[in-house]
Design an enzyme around this catalytic site. Structure first.
Site, short mmCIF file in Angstrom:
data_model
loop_
_atom_site.label_atom_id
_atom_site.label_comp_id
_atom_site.label_asym_id
_atom_site.label_seq_id
_atom_site.Cartn_x
_atom_site.Cartn_y
_atom_site.Cartn_z
N CYS A 1 54.01 -3.62 -27.19
CA CYS A 1 52.96 -4.60 -26.66
C CYS A 1 52.14 -3.62 -25.92
O CYS A 1 52.22 -4.14 -25.19
CB CYS A 1 52.90 -5.51 -27.33
SG CYS A 1 51.29 -5.91 -27.32
N CYS B 1 49.14 -5.19 -24.53
CA CYS B 1 49.92 -5.94 -23.31
C CYS B 1 49.90 -6.03 -21.89
O CYS B 1 49.51 -6.63 -21.56
CB CYS B 1 51.06 -7.33 -24.07
SG CYS B 1 50.97 -7.92 -25.90
N ASP B 2 51.40 -4.55 -22.57
CA ASP B 2 52.12 -4.27 -20.87
C ASP B 2 51.04 -2.96 -20.79
O ASP B 2 51.22 -2.48 -20.01
CB ASP B 2 53.07 -3.45 -21.89
CG ASP B 2 53.45 -5.37 -21.81
OD1 ASP B 2 53.46 -6.15 -21.13
OD2 ASP B 2 54.60 -5.35 -22.77
#
Length: 208
Positions: free
Chosen positions: A29, A32-33
């Site tokens: 993701c 997300c990261d």
């Protein structure tokens, strides 16, 4: 009433070390990261809209983004292809697959070994992040035969609500969301499912 929130699982490459390096360079993701790879060199694996979207997002943060695809053309929509192919920070690695992960002394990713799908040759690509974007699988197998699923296995819900094909059963998050698959949208549909379930229970109680 029952609310299904079993989520989805990202598809993996199935390469040794993939689970070991998850959170140490391997991610599924970019939203997300991606922040952890600001001003670094990363790879996105895939050839569809998800992969090009991830690459374009990461290009805002990283200094360089390689888009690794096993073929010599992308499967993404034309507009997404054009954006990725014309972006100055994105470089294509055609006809390539990830052969193995190469760690540093601390056990984090420092490079990938790429294998050419045509001649079998390999090369080392120095990167600190590898984002795998080859799709998700909804965790719905346990419901097969009891609920209506779409052709990709996602629980079908009625338009503009979270009702499934079974009375009193509702679904939220990645188990029914085949488009966005983000924590914030999962939370939103979770709220919708809770309201739908409460209303259904109230109506069922009043009809007694």
């Amino acid at each position: 009433a029952v609310i299904l929130a079993t989520g989805g699982s990202p598809r993996k490459l199935g390469i040794p070390g993939e689970d070991e390096y998850y959170g140490r360079g391997v991610s599924y993701c970019a939203v997300c990261d991606g922040f952890f790879f600001r001003n670094k060199t990363v790879v996105v694996v895939g050839g569809g809209d998800t992969a090009t979207e991830e690459a374009l997002y990461l290009a805002k943060l990283a200094t360089k983004v390689y888009l690794v695809h096993r073929r010599d053309e992308l499967r993404a929509s034309k507009i997404m292809q054009d954006r990725a192919l014309n972006h100055p920070k994105i470089e294509m690695a055609w006809n390539s697959v990830v052969d193995s992960y190469i760690p540093d002394d601390q056990g984090s990713l420092r490079a990938l070994k790429l294998k050419d799908t045509q001649d079998g040759t390999t090369r080392e690509l120095p990167v600190t992040g590898c984002f795998i974007a080859i799709g998700h699988t909804p965790n719905t197998e346990v419901f097969r035969g009891d609920l209506e699923l779409d052709e990709k296995g996602y629980v079908r819900v009625q338009p503009w609500n979270t009702h499934t094909s079974a009375e009193g059963v509702f679904a939220c998050g990645d188990v029914m969301d085949r488009v966005y698959r983000q924590a914030i949208t999962a939370a939103g549909t979770g709220c919708m499912a809770a309201i739908d379930a409460e209303r259904w229970l109230t109506e069922a109680e009043s009809s007694k």
